[in-house]
Enzyme design. Structure first.
Site, PDB file in Angstrom:
ATOM      1  N   LEU A 189       0.861  -1.179   0.000  1.00 21.11           N
ATOM      2  CA  LEU A 189       0.000   0.000   0.000  1.00 21.11           C
ATOM      3  C   LEU A 189       0.898   1.230   0.000  1.00 21.11           C
ATOM      4  O   LEU A 189       1.990   1.214   0.574  1.00 21.11           O
ATOM      5  CB  LEU A 189      -0.905   0.032   1.246  1.00 21.11           C
ATOM      6  CG  LEU A 189      -1.912  -1.103   1.421  1.00 21.11           C
ATOM      7  CD1 LEU A 189      -2.629  -0.970   2.767  1.00 21.11           C
ATOM      8  CD2 LEU A 189      -2.930  -1.109   0.287  1.00 21.11           C
ATOM      9  N   ASP A 190       0.433   2.312  -0.635  1.00 19.72           N
ATOM     10  CA  ASP A 190       1.178   3.559  -0.591  1.00 19.72           C
ATOM     11  C   ASP A 190       1.335   4.017   0.858  1.00 19.72           C
ATOM     12  O   ASP A 190       0.506   3.703   1.719  1.00 19.72           O
ATOM     13  CB  ASP A 190       0.452   4.651  -1.389  1.00 19.72           C
ATOM     14  CG  ASP A 190       0.362   4.325  -2.872  1.00 19.72           C
ATOM     15  OD1 ASP A 190       1.219   3.566  -3.357  1.00 19.72           O
ATOM     16  OD2 ASP A 190      -0.575   4.822  -3.526  1.00 19.72           O
ATOM     17  N   ARG A 191       2.373   4.799   1.116  1.00 22.79           N
ATOM     18  CA  ARG A 191       2.657   5.245   2.483  1.00 22.79           C
ATOM     19  C   ARG A 191       1.446   5.919   3.131  1.00 22.79           C
ATOM     20  O   ARG A 191       1.144   5.700   4.298  1.00 22.79           O
ATOM     21  CB  ARG A 191       3.850   6.208   2.470  1.00 22.79           C
ATOM     22  CG  ARG A 191       4.210   6.765   3.850  1.00 22.79           C
ATOM     23  CD  ARG A 191       5.319   7.787   3.744  1.00 22.79           C
ATOM     24  NE  ARG A 191       6.584   7.151   3.421  1.00 22.79           N
ATOM     25  CZ  ARG A 191       7.447   6.713   4.338  1.00 22.79           C
ATOM     26  NH1 ARG A 191       7.162   6.812   5.629  1.00 22.79           N
ATOM     27  NH2 ARG A 191       8.588   6.163   3.964  1.00 22.79           N
ATOM     28  N   ARG A 201      -5.494   5.951  -7.638  1.00 23.79           N
ATOM     29  CA  ARG A 201      -5.318   7.407  -7.601  1.00 23.79           C
ATOM     30  C   ARG A 201      -5.226   7.982  -9.014  1.00 23.79           C
ATOM     31  O   ARG A 201      -5.856   9.004  -9.327  1.00 23.79           O
ATOM     32  CB  ARG A 201      -4.069   7.744  -6.796  1.00 23.79           C
ATOM     33  CG  ARG A 201      -4.171   7.356  -5.327  1.00 23.79           C
ATOM     34  CD  ARG A 201      -2.795   7.219  -4.694  1.00 23.79           C
ATOM     35  NE  ARG A 201      -2.009   8.430  -4.849  1.00 23.79           N
ATOM     36  CZ  ARG A 201      -0.690   8.472  -4.674  1.00 23.79           C
ATOM     37  NH1 ARG A 201      -0.021   7.368  -4.362  1.00 23.79           N
ATOM     38  NH2 ARG A 201      -0.038   9.608  -4.825  1.00 23.79           N
TER      39      ARG A 201
END
Length: 356
Positions: free
Chosen positions: A172-174, A281
């Site tokens: 997962l993205d930060r 996104r």
């Protein structure tokens, strides 16, 4: 220059020799050879072989990687690997004669807080908080989910093809919160990764976006990158544009509006089976509905920020659910993560200001 034409390796405290042999570059570190093997993952599909090797062997200088290719020490499937070849999903890449490559070490960090959502002898699922990276980028780094997992489950430190990721099965993205899966055994890792490769794992997200995407539907534009070091991906909306992009991959995102909020913000549920970097996104921004708080893709949108609406504390994207088959029982299971506290509070603040 050392006797015999040997130069000291920069920043490594080791010696390597470069000697032209029949027009080829020979590199020797004077250390024991190793044989390595990997399977190309979905995220690596389409990479040039030299870049694939640089990512898999981060401690090996570029000249040594090129020497391995020039000397025929790399195989892709049943053929000799060449620099410009692109690797394919599921392909086996083998390297022989890697001299002195040190395996990065994933350091345990018992201080990392872990919220366990599911746990058994085969796998574990945690709820990743926003602002925390999934895994370190180099040996010795701490404070990531992977550091916390290997402190609690030491067996995970030897799992997977990338040592610093431990048993993590996806990322997962930060700034994204929510469900993160990890394997505790080699067989579980291979089983669930195979499900990802076959697109049998379904991941569900909640996102707050700017603008109405229109009830429900799907975004199925391919995604690629521009430039070798680009931190952004590119959504390819028109045929022919893919010729100017690198590593183009198919991607599909399904969406459904849950409710409208004040200021033209909408809470949506997102589904994805493909696992392209930044897919959700980038796809939502491409249809004019960027994720609230997304500084990478949201800033490029022409939609102005609604007046009177407070700025979000973070990127408003949460991995709320993952569905897959258990690697040992074959039973279809679903693991959910409650909405992260900051996300939930932001929605409540919007509700207190009224709904659209």
């Amino acid at each position: 220059m050392h006797p015999g034409g040997c130069a000291a390796g920069r920043g490594r405290g080791k010696r390597f020799c470069k000697r032209p042999v029949g027009g080829r570059l020979e590199v020797s570190l004077g250390l024991k050879d190793q044989e390595l093997e990997w399977i190309v993952s979905p995220a690596e599909n389409g990479l040039r072989l030299d870049r694939f090797l640089r990512e898999r062997l981060p401690n090996l200088p570029k000249p040594e990687i090129l020497a391995l290719l020039q000397n025929g020490r790399v195989r892709c499937g049943d053929r000799i690997g060449r620099k410009g070849v692109r690797v394919a999903l599921g392909e086996r890449v083998q390297v022989s004669g890697v001299e002195g490559e040190e395996r990065p070490v994933l350091a345990p960090d018992p201080g990392v807080p872990l919220e366990i959502l599911y746990e058994d002898e085969a796998l574990v699922a945690v709820s990743k908080p926003p602002g925390m990276a999934c895994h370190p980028l180099r040996s010795g780094e701490k404070g990531t989910v992977a550091n916390g997992l290997v402190a609690r489950y030491p067996e995970m430190g030897k799992l997977g093809s990338r040592p610093l990721e431990g048993g993590l099965l996806h990322r997962l993205d930060r700034d994204t919160s929510g469900v993160l899966l990890a394997a505790r055994t080699a067989s579980s890792f291979e089983s669930i990764r195979a499900q990802f490769d076959r697109r049998e794992v379904e991941k569900v997200y909640l996102a707050l976006v700017v603008g109405d995407p229109g009830g429900q539907g799907a975004v199925s534009f391919p995604i690629g990158t521009k430039g070798r070091r680009s931190q952004r991906v590119v959504v390819i909306r028109e045929e022919g544009h893919s010729l100017r992009c690198r590593h183009v991959q198919p991607a599909e995102t399904r969406f459904k509006v849950i409710r409208a909020c004040k200021g033209g913000l909408f809470l949506v549920r997102l589904w994805m089976k493909t696992g392209v970097r930044h897919q959700l996104r980038a796809h939502m921004a491409s249809v004019g509905c960027p994720v609230v708080g997304d500084r990478t893709y949201g800033s490029a949108s022409k939609i102005p920020w609604p007046a009177g609406i407070p700025l979000p504390p973070r990127q408003m994207l949460h991995a709320c659910e993952v569905r897959f088959r258990h690697p040992e029982t074959g039973r279809r299971i679903r693991i959910s993560a409650p909405l992260e506290r900051g996300f939930s509070q932001y929605l409540k603040n919007l509700e207190n200001q009224g709904t659209a």
